[in-house]
Write a protein that holds these residues in place. Sequence first.
Motif, PDB file in Angstrom:
ATOM      1  N   LEU A  56    -146.078 -79.107  43.864  1.00 22.05           N
ATOM      2  CA  LEU A  56    -144.824 -79.691  43.391  1.00 22.05           C
ATOM      3  C   LEU A  56    -144.247 -78.876  42.230  1.00 22.05           C
ATOM      4  O   LEU A  56    -143.315 -78.117  42.434  1.00 22.05           O
ATOM      5  CB  LEU A  56    -144.991 -81.166  43.021  1.00 22.05           C
ATOM      6  CG  LEU A  56    -143.693 -81.911  42.728  1.00 22.05           C
ATOM      7  CD1 LEU A  56    -142.784 -81.959  43.936  1.00 22.05           C
ATOM      8  CD2 LEU A  56    -143.975 -83.330  42.224  1.00 22.05           C
ATOM      9  N   ARG A  57    -144.739 -79.063  41.038  1.00 15.34           N
ATOM     10  CA  ARG A  57    -144.444 -78.181  39.899  1.00 15.34           C
ATOM     11  C   ARG A  57    -145.743 -78.078  39.109  1.00 15.34           C
ATOM     12  O   ARG A  57    -146.477 -79.054  39.001  1.00 15.34           O
ATOM     13  CB  ARG A  57    -143.359 -78.774  38.974  1.00 15.34           C
ATOM     14  CG  ARG A  57    -141.974 -78.908  39.574  1.00 15.34           C
ATOM     15  CD  ARG A  57    -141.042 -79.571  38.583  1.00 15.34           C
ATOM     16  NE  ARG A  57    -141.600 -80.788  38.049  1.00 15.34           N
ATOM     17  CZ  ARG A  57    -141.513 -81.978  38.638  1.00 15.34           C
ATOM     18  NH1 ARG A  57    -140.874 -82.123  39.791  1.00 15.34           N
ATOM     19  NH2 ARG A  57    -142.070 -83.053  38.093  1.00 15.34           N
ATOM     20  N   GLU A  93    -144.751 -81.416  31.269  1.00 15.66           N
ATOM     21  CA  GLU A  93    -144.528 -82.393  32.340  1.00 15.66           C
ATOM     22  C   GLU A  93    -144.784 -83.822  31.863  1.00 15.66           C
ATOM     23  O   GLU A  93    -144.229 -84.761  32.411  1.00 15.66           O
ATOM     24  CB  GLU A  93    -145.396 -82.080  33.561  1.00 15.66           C
ATOM     25  CG  GLU A  93    -144.876 -80.915  34.418  1.00 15.66           C
ATOM     26  CD  GLU A  93    -143.621 -81.277  35.219  1.00 15.66           C
ATOM     27  OE1 GLU A  93    -143.339 -82.468  35.377  1.00 15.66           O
ATOM     28  OE2 GLU A  93    -142.930 -80.346  35.680  1.00 15.66           O
ATOM     29  N   GLY A  99    -138.926 -79.197  26.978  1.00 11.64           N
ATOM     30  CA  GLY A  99    -138.677 -78.019  27.801  1.00 11.64           C
ATOM     31  C   GLY A  99    -139.451 -78.024  29.108  1.00 11.64           C
ATOM     32  O   GLY A  99    -140.082 -79.022  29.462  1.00 11.64           O
ATOM     33  N   VAL A 100    -139.384 -76.904  29.815  1.00 11.20           N
ATOM     34  CA  VAL A 100    -140.148 -76.730  31.060  1.00 11.20           C
ATOM     35  C   VAL A 100    -140.613 -75.281  31.148  1.00 11.20           C
ATOM     36  O   VAL A 100    -140.135 -74.422  30.405  1.00 11.20           O
ATOM     37  CB  VAL A 100    -139.296 -77.020  32.333  1.00 11.20           C
ATOM     38  CG1 VAL A 100    -138.930 -78.483  32.444  1.00 11.20           C
ATOM     39  CG2 VAL A 100    -138.082 -76.145  32.389  1.00 11.20           C
ATOM     40  N   LEU A 102    -140.741 -72.328  33.879  1.00  9.87           N
ATOM     41  CA  LEU A 102    -140.263 -71.905  35.190  1.00  9.87           C
ATOM     42  C   LEU A 102    -141.098 -70.731  35.687  1.00  9.87           C
ATOM     43  O   LEU A 102    -141.871 -70.135  34.937  1.00  9.87           O
ATOM     44  CB  LEU A 102    -138.802 -71.450  35.093  1.00  9.87           C
ATOM     45  CG  LEU A 102    -137.770 -72.470  34.620  1.00  9.87           C
ATOM     46  CD1 LEU A 102    -136.421 -71.777  34.431  1.00  9.87           C
ATOM     47  CD2 LEU A 102    -137.648 -73.588  35.642  1.00  9.87           C
ATOM     48  N   ARG A 103    -140.854 -70.392  36.941  1.00  9.29           N
ATOM     49  CA  ARG A 103    -141.473 -69.203  37.536  1.00  9.29           C
ATOM     50  C   ARG A 103    -141.093 -67.969  36.705  1.00  9.29           C
ATOM     51  O   ARG A 103    -139.963 -67.865  36.224  1.00  9.29           O
ATOM     52  CB  ARG A 103    -140.898 -69.069  38.954  1.00  9.29           C
ATOM     53  CG  ARG A 103    -141.511 -68.016  39.806  1.00  9.29           C
ATOM     54  CD  ARG A 103    -142.504 -68.614  40.770  1.00  9.29           C
ATOM     55  NE  ARG A 103    -143.200 -67.553  41.459  1.00  9.29           N
ATOM     56  CZ  ARG A 103    -142.969 -67.220  42.720  1.00  9.29           C
ATOM     57  NH1 ARG A 103    -142.102 -67.890  43.430  1.00  9.29           N
ATOM     58  NH2 ARG A 103    -143.645 -66.226  43.278  1.00  9.29           N
ATOM     59  N   LYS A 105    -139.733 -64.548  35.408  1.00  5.67           N
ATOM     60  CA  LYS A 105    -138.436 -63.986  35.788  1.00  5.67           C
ATOM     61  C   LYS A 105    -138.534 -62.966  36.925  1.00  5.67           C
ATOM     62  O   LYS A 105    -137.700 -62.955  37.814  1.00  5.67           O
ATOM     63  CB  LYS A 105    -137.817 -63.323  34.559  1.00  5.67           C
ATOM     64  CG  LYS A 105    -136.387 -62.919  34.723  1.00  5.67           C
ATOM     65  CD  LYS A 105    -135.837 -62.414  33.408  1.00  5.67           C
ATOM     66  CE  LYS A 105    -134.441 -61.865  33.573  1.00  5.67           C
ATOM     67  NZ  LYS A 105    -133.986 -61.266  32.310  1.00  5.67           N
ATOM     68  N   LEU A 107    -140.898 -62.759  39.158  1.00  5.85           N
ATOM     69  CA  LEU A 107    -141.662 -63.310  40.280  1.00  5.85           C
ATOM     70  C   LEU A 107    -143.042 -62.701  40.442  1.00  5.85           C
ATOM     71  O   LEU A 107    -143.575 -62.644  41.551  1.00  5.85           O
ATOM     72  CB  LEU A 107    -140.874 -63.127  41.596  1.00  5.85           C
ATOM     73  CG  LEU A 107    -139.533 -63.835  41.667  1.00  5.85           C
ATOM     74  CD1 LEU A 107    -138.811 -63.455  42.945  1.00  5.85           C
ATOM     75  CD2 LEU A 107    -139.706 -65.343  41.602  1.00  5.85           C
ATOM     76  N   ASN A 144    -142.280 -69.010  32.097  1.00 10.21           N
ATOM     77  CA  ASN A 144    -140.922 -68.697  31.672  1.00 10.21           C
ATOM     78  C   ASN A 144    -140.310 -69.938  31.010  1.00 10.21           C
ATOM     79  O   ASN A 144    -139.788 -70.811  31.699  1.00 10.21           O
ATOM     80  CB  ASN A 144    -140.169 -68.270  32.943  1.00 10.21           C
ATOM     81  CG  ASN A 144    -138.731 -67.938  32.720  1.00 10.21           C
ATOM     82  OD1 ASN A 144    -138.196 -68.081  31.615  1.00 10.21           O
ATOM     83  ND2 ASN A 144    -138.067 -67.492  33.780  1.00 10.21           N
ATOM     84  N   PHE A 146    -138.095 -72.631  29.333  1.00 10.96           N
ATOM     85  CA  PHE A 146    -136.670 -72.960  29.434  1.00 10.96           C
ATOM     86  C   PHE A 146    -136.444 -74.357  28.882  1.00 10.96           C
ATOM     87  O   PHE A 146    -137.292 -75.238  29.033  1.00 10.96           O
ATOM     88  CB  PHE A 146    -136.232 -72.908  30.904  1.00 10.96           C
ATOM     89  CG  PHE A 146    -134.783 -73.248  31.119  1.00 10.96           C
ATOM     90  CD1 PHE A 146    -133.793 -72.268  30.982  1.00 10.96           C
ATOM     91  CD2 PHE A 146    -134.391 -74.552  31.439  1.00 10.96           C
ATOM     92  CE1 PHE A 146    -132.454 -72.592  31.163  1.00 10.96           C
ATOM     93  CE2 PHE A 146    -133.051 -74.873  31.617  1.00 10.96           C
ATOM     94  CZ  PHE A 146    -132.081 -73.892  31.474  1.00 10.96           C
ATOM     95  N   GLN A 151    -131.677 -79.195  23.534  1.00  8.86           N
ATOM     96  CA  GLN A 151    -133.103 -79.192  23.173  1.00  8.86           C
ATOM     97  C   GLN A 151    -133.429 -77.987  22.296  1.00  8.86           C
ATOM     98  O   GLN A 151    -134.164 -78.104  21.319  1.00  8.86           O
ATOM     99  CB  GLN A 151    -133.977 -79.137  24.434  1.00  8.86           C
ATOM    100  CG  GLN A 151    -134.110 -80.476  25.142  1.00  8.86           C
ATOM    101  CD  GLN A 151    -134.956 -80.365  26.388  1.00  8.86           C
ATOM    102  OE1 GLN A 151    -134.819 -79.419  27.165  1.00  8.86           O
ATOM    103  NE2 GLN A 151    -135.834 -81.326  26.595  1.00  8.86           N
TER     104      GLN A 151
END
Lengths: 227, 80
Positions: A56-57, A93, A99-100, A102-103, A105, A107, A144, A146, A151
Motif C-alpha cells: 500500500l504505502r 503514517e 509529512g510523507v 515518497l518514492r 526522485k 526511482l 523523498n 514531502f 506544513q
Amino acid sequence: MKSAVITFPGSNCDRDMHVALNKFGFKNQMVWHNDIELPKSDLVVLPGGFSYGDYLRCGSMASKSKIMQSVINFAKSGGLVMGICNGFQILVESGLVPGVLLRNKYLEFICKNVFVKIDNKNNPYFKNLDKEVFEFHIAHNEGNYFCTNDQLKEIEDNNQVAIYYCNDNGKTEEKFNPNGSLKNIAGIFNKEKNVLGMMPHPERMIDQSLSGEDGSLFFKNLINNIK
Amino acid sequence: MKVSAIITLKKDVLDPQGKVIHQTLDGMGFKDVNEVRQGKYFEIDVKENDPQKAQKIVEDMCNKLLANLVIENYKIIEIQ
C-alpha cells in the motif's frame, strides 16, 4: 536506561538497533508488533526494514498495528520515540511527525553513506553533541520527504527539521540531496521534539571495522542526555 | 455491495513513475501525451446492502488507511 525496539513483520534492522542500544548502555527489550503494552522504557525505537512488504504505502500497515496505540500514547505523554528509515515511514503514517516519504526522485534504491547536518541541538537527541556534520548510512527506496507548503512553514517556524542532507563540509545544496527530499530534509521532529524520524541509520555506524563511528557518538550522547 | 475506489496523487505531488511511463510511451511512438499520472484502484466487497452505507464505509477506509490525504485524493467511482 531502558529501551524498546518494536519488531514488525518485515523489520530487518531491529537486531542491529538492539545491538547498538545495548552497546552504549541501554537495557533493550524487543517488543512484538502484536503486543498491546509497551514495557517501561525511556526510549522506544521503530526500526528500519520493509514492514508488511511495503504494501500500500511504506509504513501504512505497521502504523495501524496493535502496539502502535501504546507507542502513540507514550509519545503523546512526552516519551522519546525514534523512527529510523522504515520506522520514520511508520511515524509519518501514524501522524506522529508531519509529512510523507515518497518514492525516491530517480526511482532507484539508494544504499550508500551520506553526510547529514544537525541544525538544531535544542532537543534530547542532539543536545551536547560537539559536532554538526555526521556520516551515516542510508538504504531506502522511499525517502523523498514531502509535505504541504503550510506544513513546511509550520515545521520551519517550530525548528522541526532534525537533519539535512549535506556534503562533508555541511553544505546543504541540492546536489547533495540523494533522493529529492524537500529542502534536503533527512529527518524531522514532532513539535515537542520528543519524536524523531530520520532516514539515515546511525546503528550502522557504531564500529570502525564496519564503516564508521559517527553512530557511536550519537548513541553515547543520547544515553547521557536521557540519564 | 462492491465498491470501487481510485486513489490518485494530488496535482502538486511529483510522480516519478508516471514520468517514466510517459517517457517510455514517447519512445514507443505515442507522441500525443501531455502527462501520465499513476494511481491505485481498489475493489472492496463490503457486507452491506445499502449503497449509501457501503459508500460511507469505504470512504472511512480511504480516510483512515487506503489514502494518505497529505499527498493523495480518493474517489468512489462505482457501487454495485
